[in-house]
Design an enzyme around this catalytic site. Structure first.
Site, PDB file in Angstrom:
ATOM      1  N   CYS A  92       0.847  -1.204   0.000  1.00  0.00           N
ATOM      2  CA  CYS A  92       0.000   0.000   0.000  1.00  0.00           C
ATOM      3  C   CYS A  92       0.878   1.249   0.000  1.00  0.00           C
ATOM      4  O   CYS A  92       1.539   1.515  -0.987  1.00  0.00           O
ATOM      5  CB  CYS A  92      -0.945  -0.071   1.197  1.00  0.00           C
ATOM      6  SG  CYS A  92      -2.352   1.030   1.033  1.00  0.00           S
TER       7      CYS A  92
ATOM      8  N   HIS B  51      -3.522  -5.769   1.086  1.00  0.00           N
ATOM      9  CA  HIS B  51      -2.824  -5.978   2.362  1.00  0.00           C
ATOM     10  C   HIS B  51      -2.799  -7.449   2.763  1.00  0.00           C
ATOM     11  O   HIS B  51      -3.692  -7.907   3.476  1.00  0.00           O
ATOM     12  CB  HIS B  51      -3.541  -5.206   3.467  1.00  0.00           C
ATOM     13  CG  HIS B  51      -3.354  -3.737   3.410  1.00  0.00           C
ATOM     14  ND1 HIS B  51      -2.303  -3.096   4.020  1.00  0.00           N
ATOM     15  CD2 HIS B  51      -4.093  -2.759   2.829  1.00  0.00           C
ATOM     16  CE1 HIS B  51      -2.391  -1.783   3.818  1.00  0.00           C
ATOM     17  NE2 HIS B  51      -3.474  -1.545   3.094  1.00  0.00           N
TER      18      HIS B  51
ATOM     19  N   GLU C 111      -1.120  -8.738   5.007  1.00  0.00           N
ATOM     20  CA  GLU C 111      -0.969  -8.855   6.468  1.00  0.00           C
ATOM     21  C   GLU C 111      -2.315  -8.701   7.188  1.00  0.00           C
ATOM     22  O   GLU C 111      -2.383  -8.770   8.398  1.00  0.00           O
ATOM     23  CB  GLU C 111       0.073  -7.839   6.966  1.00  0.00           C
ATOM     24  CG  GLU C 111      -0.396  -6.405   7.168  1.00  0.00           C
ATOM     25  CD  GLU C 111      -0.570  -5.579   5.888  1.00  0.00           C
ATOM     26  OE1 GLU C 111      -0.633  -6.181   4.791  1.00  0.00           O
ATOM     27  OE2 GLU C 111      -0.679  -4.345   5.989  1.00  0.00           O
TER      28      GLU C 111
END
Lengths: 227, 722, 76
Positions: free
Chosen positions: A88, A204, A206
């Site tokens: 990002c 993302h 994560e």
């Protein structure tokens, strides 16, 4: 193979802890926490440049972070073939540094987009080699400026060198106008450098690996590096 | 001091008289400014205090009740949760982007001032009807503002409400709630302890933002005022707040701070006065030391509401360490004064003392009113002609009504997964996050049913609070405690005052019965423009808890061929206000029947039944039933193309409201076990049908799943974009 | 000396802000408005006696203020 790691925090980074958790839970090793003004990064296998709004994203997303003292360490690391993953805002920073080509513009609909999106593997690299070609990954995005842009020559060079790592698509794997959530050129969600050791990714991973997350597909990226 | 000047400062001559009698001298203009800020509704709750005192605020889980920056509750071990809701209504009407953004900023500061790291936000927003010229602009800008601030600072938004009603045409409401996690032994309070300790200013420089903002929030608007009020809206800087948050949390972690207070509404005035008052001490501050963005007078400095600023008390020996940590985070910092034992608030500027006031006159002598109020009218029971309604019409009325539509247009602009701990994203019965490095889950919901409360404030409030419990219970979260945001029109109108008094009473009764204390809150009055008062909108923020996130129950269908049941008391159409409003088009409040009595016993019975069944792993998914009835609840449960096929004797029963209502989905193997349990706990179960793939089947009607569900998903964006 | 630098997206790059403003203007009846672009203005002070002002400005734009992959600038 265990994977040693470091996560860089800039003023305004807000996914640094998430990236640390991602690395720690999947690799079993605690990542080094690096502050943007630090002078050195210990020798590690992967550096994550996390998401957020570095320096408020005030001039251009990632522009001011790309001038931080720690960046020269990132460059050294990538030159010796170390992995760099920019997520990002991290992707935006990598393009501002020049490690990745192109730029990220405002989403075409001019709205922040936070939702689960689908992506698929395009060209193979270190980061996606464990992902099946027909696998559709479900991973959240959360950004205001994720519309990938490059010049015609830049785009051609990316494609010729097989640097397009991930494409936006729908749940059935079709890339069309609707699945291209932010208006990126050629549906691009993630690209690598020529050497393919540096990946920039708008979604993302994560936020998609634990049992309570909507999806666990984000694991596949780190697992590709570990195997 | 001339009378006009006093009135311009929002004080009555009687109030000024009290001050004069006490001090026996004229006030300086700076002192008048201080009283103006401290004695308005926003700061001293002069109209509501008498009634708020009656609320239950303690039990064995409450660590901190109302009176601090946020309430704090105990969630076992060394973990605690700080939370609060706050309004930013008027600023969000005048300048919706910045008004709503700074609303989020303000509530987050309230949380981290307590030493807690914010882990989630929710927003309860209300707008006028879509046909009103300003509504779409306000919705776009408010949502953008909330997203701008929350996304940038990186706190997930996990839920809230978004409602449209003509009573908000000239007064939209923006209530922001934030939740933080703190170790019990690391909670910070605003009370200073050490004589001679330094008062330090941390954060953004002071500018002209929001001068008179706190007084503005207590004025009745008149419509042509908008432009003249524009300059007083604060502009937020979420990047600065992120740095401030990290800097403050690091200072607290290093135990370098003695106490801390957010410079929110009424800026340095209210934060310093409150500090002195809490510590039963005095403060002495040199205004020349305040970091300024532009040249300001002492008066302007005292009343500035520039955002992203904190006032802290530190010991002199820690000064250097504090300075270094803040330097790392690029935060402005200045020692501006010290703690004294004078019990006075003293401000000096340019070698002159501009304010010298005893703390007790500002705080303890603050006015408290017992305003007269009316009880609601008794209502005759009326019958309604329902002959024109049928399944198709009722369903269509729901699908085309923006209030029942899926709110992803709003939520998709808020980052709901940052911090990586989100379990339930917005749009579900409650938002849920996991505590970092722990298995504990915290859920939260905001609720209000303004129509119920206008018809009967006391009962309406009881039903609203019960609904907020059900939102949590449906996910297997135990309702723990409440924060409230009481939004009303002018309390000088006795009917409105009655709504305020009685709804607080309803809140009290419900919270006492279910032992969910009120630990923080906010009052916003005078939400009316000209003669158009808003509907009474006391918003409830309720926090729930489960020690093991793996026990959280989904609100969505899981697998086809599972069995759909419901529990709850289906009301008759004539006692379902939202049904009458949204299906029959009733608008006049006098046309409605009284609302039903809340049934606390039934609510409790169902809660126990569900918790017991969750423990025995008998339930696959569960959702509460509220306005829109069983049908709306079922539509909300649709996921991954899983729909339903149900049978019901009277089809209108699908659309009316229920008390203690839940949809319960189970695997057919568990049906008998669940029935046995229901029987032993005296719970009535109604069998509705089955989960089916792409099914939208009611009795004999097989409806088109795709077109109905698409309509549900798209109504909001279609209406806002066109 | 006050220096004003106007930074804009390059012409060939899709600029949704400008496109939206244009649509909005057209909807308001200002149908004559076309080719709307939105940029950002950066203002800063430089000493009057600065040497080689234009090289200096080129330098700060190249190093930070402008991303030449997508943006162009002009000094006003």
């Amino acid at each position: 193979m265990p994977l040693s790691s470091a996560v860089i925090t800039f003023p305004g980074s807000n996914c640094d802890r998430d990236a640390q958790t991602y690395l720690e839970l999947i690799t079993g090793q605690v990542p080094h926490k690096i502050w943007h003004n630090d002078q050195i990064i210990p020798k590690v296998d992967i550096i994550i440049i996390p998401g957020g709004f570095s320096f408020g994203d005030y001039l251009r997303s990632g522009a001011m972070a790309s001038k931080s003292p720690i960046i020269k360490e990132v460059l050294k690391h990538s030159e010796r073939g170390g992995y760099v993953l920019g997520i990002c805002n991290g992707f935006q920073i990598l393009t501002e540094i020049g490690l990745l080509s192109g730029a990220l513009n405002r989403n075409v609909k001019l709205k922040f987009i936070a939702k689960n999106c689908h992506i698929k593997k395009n060209n193979e690299n270190f980061f996606n080699k464990k992902i099946q070609n027909d696998k559709i990954l479900s991973i959240p995005v959360a950004h205001n400026e994720g519309s990938y842009y490059n010049s015609e020559e830049g785009l051609k060079s990316l494609e010729d060198n097989e640097q397009v790592a991930f494409l936006y698509c729908d749940k059935d794997g079709n890339s069309n106008n609707e699945s291209n959530i932010n208006g990126s050129l050629n549906h691009i969600a993630g690209i690598t450098n020529k050497e393919k050791n540096v990946l920039g990714l708008m979604p993302h991973p994560e936020r998609a690996f634990q049992d309570f997350h909507q999806s666990q597909d984000g694991q596949l990226i780190l697992e590709s590096l570990i195997s | 001091m001339n009378n006009d000047l006093i009135k311009q400062h929002g004080l009555t001559l009687e109030e000024y008289g009290v001050i004069n009698d006490y001090l026996k001298r004229e006030l300086t203009i700076e002192e008048l400014g201080i009283f103006s800020a401290m004695w308005n509704e926003h700061c001293c709750y002069k109209t509501s205090k008498k009634w708020l005192k009656k609320l239950p605020t303690t039990n064995d889980i409450v660590i901190q009740g109302p009176g601090e920056n946020a309430g704090v509750i105990d969630i076992e071990d060394n973990d605690a949760i700080a939370f609060k809701i706050e309004s930013h209504n008027h600023p969000s009407y005048i300048e919706p982007f910045n008004g709503s953004a700074t609303g989020v900023g303000g509530i987050l500061r309230d949380i981290f001032t307590m030493g807690a790291r914010p882990i989630a936000t929710l927003n309860s927003i209300r707008f006028g009807e879509l046909s009103n010229f300003k509504t779409k602009y306000l919705v776009n800008a408010v949502v953008k503002g909330i997203g701008h601030y929350g996304n940038c600072i990186g706190i997930p938004n996990i839920g809230g409400e978004c409602e449209f009603d003509s009573s908000y045409n000239y007064n939209n409401l923006v209530n922001a709630m934030a939740i933080g996690h703190v170790q019990k032994d690391a909670i910070f309070y605003s009370k200073p302890k050490t004589l001679g300790a330094l008062i330090v200013y941390i954060g953004s420089k002071t500018g002209k933002d929001g001068i008179h903002g706190a007084s503005m929030a207590s004025d009745v608007f008149s419509e042509d005022d908008e432009d003249s009020k524009r300059p007083s809206v604060q502009v937020g800087d979420p990047f600065m707040e992120k740095l401030l948050m990290e800097g403050c949390l690091e200072l607290m972690d290093a135990k370098l701070i003695e106490s801390m207070q957010d410079m929110g509404a009424a800026g340095i005035t209210s934060s310093s006065v409150e500090m002195a008052s809490k510590g039963n001490l005095g403060v002495e501050i040199n205004l020349d030391k305040i970091p300024l963005r532009e040249p300001l007078s002492a008066y302007e400095i005292l009343l500035s509401e520039s955002q992203e600023r904190m006032l802290a008390v530190i010991l002199e020996e820690n000064n250097e360490k504090v300075k270094n940590i803040l330097k790392k985070w690029q935060i402005d910092y200045e020692v501006i004064g010290k703690i004294t034992d004078t019990k006075r608030v003293i401000f000096q500027s340019k070698d002159k003392i501009v304010v010298d006031l005893p703390v007790d006159i500002i705080v303890d002598s603050a006015p408290e009113y017992d305003r007269p109020f009316n009880l609601p009218l008794k209502r005759k029971d009326k019958e309604f002609d329902l002959s024109k309604l049928n399944l198709e019409k009722c369903l269509n009325n729901i699908l085309k009504n923006i209030n029942y539509s899926h709110k992803s247009w709003v939520f998709d602009q808020y980052d709901s997964t940052v911090m990586g701990n989100t379990i339930n994203e917005p749009g579900l019965s409650s938002g849920i996050v996991k505590i970092h490095n722990s298995s504990k889950a915290i859920g939260a919901t905001t609720d209000c049913n303004p129509l119920y409360i206008r018809i009967n404030p006391e009962k309406g409030m009881c039903l609203t609070v019960c609904e907020s419990y059900r939102n949590l219970i449906a996910s297997n979260l135990k309702p723990m405690a409440i924060t409230n945001n009481l939004n009303f029109a002018s309390p000088l109108d006795q009917n409105i005052m009655g709504e305020l008094v009685l709804s607080i009473n309803g809140l009290k009764e419900t919270a006492l019965y279910f032992d969910t204390p009120i630990v923080s809150g906010n009052v916003s009055l005078y939400n009316q423009t000209n003669d158009e008062p808003i509907k009474p909108t006391p918003v409830i923020g309720c926090v729930g808890y489960n020690s093991n996130y793996k026990k959280i129950i989904s609100n969505s269908f899981q697998k086809k061929d599972q069995q759909i049941l419901m529990i709850g008391n289906i009301l008759s159409p004539k006692n379902s206000p939202y049904f009458l409003q949204d299906q029959l088009g009733l608008t006049e409040i006098s046309a409605f029947n009284d609302i039903c009595d809340p049934d606390f016993e039934l609510e409790k019975k169902h809660k126990n039944f569900l918790f017991d069944s969750f423990d025995d792993n008998l339930i696959e998914s569960c959702n509460d039933i509220s306005k829109g009835g069983i049908m709306h609840s079922l539509i909300k449960m649709i996921k991954n193309e899983l729909g339903f096929s149900i049978k019901i004797e009277n089809e209108l029963d699908l659309f009316v409201e229920c008390t203690a209502g839940y949809i319960v989905v189970i695997s057919t193997d568990n049906y008998q076990k669940l029935l046995d349990k229901a029987e032993s706990l005296e719970v009535n179960i109604r069998n509705l049908g089955m989960v089916t793939t792409k099914g939208f089947e009611i009795n004999q009607s097989k409806l088109n799943f795709n077109s109905i569900y698409d309509k549900y998903l798209n109504t909001f964006s279609d209406k806002i974009n066109n | 000396m006050r220096v004003k630098i106007l930074v804009r997206l390059k012409k060939q790059i899709l600029e949704p802000q400008g496109k939206n403003i244009e649509e909005c203007l057209n909807n308001l009846g200002f149908s004559e408005c076309g080719n709307v672009r939105q940029g950002k203005l950066i203002e800063l002070d430089l000493p009057e006696d600065i040497k080689d002002k234009s090289t200096y400005i080129k330098d700060i734009c190249g190093k930070l203020l402008v991303n030449d992959i997508i943006e162009e600038y002009e000094v006003l």
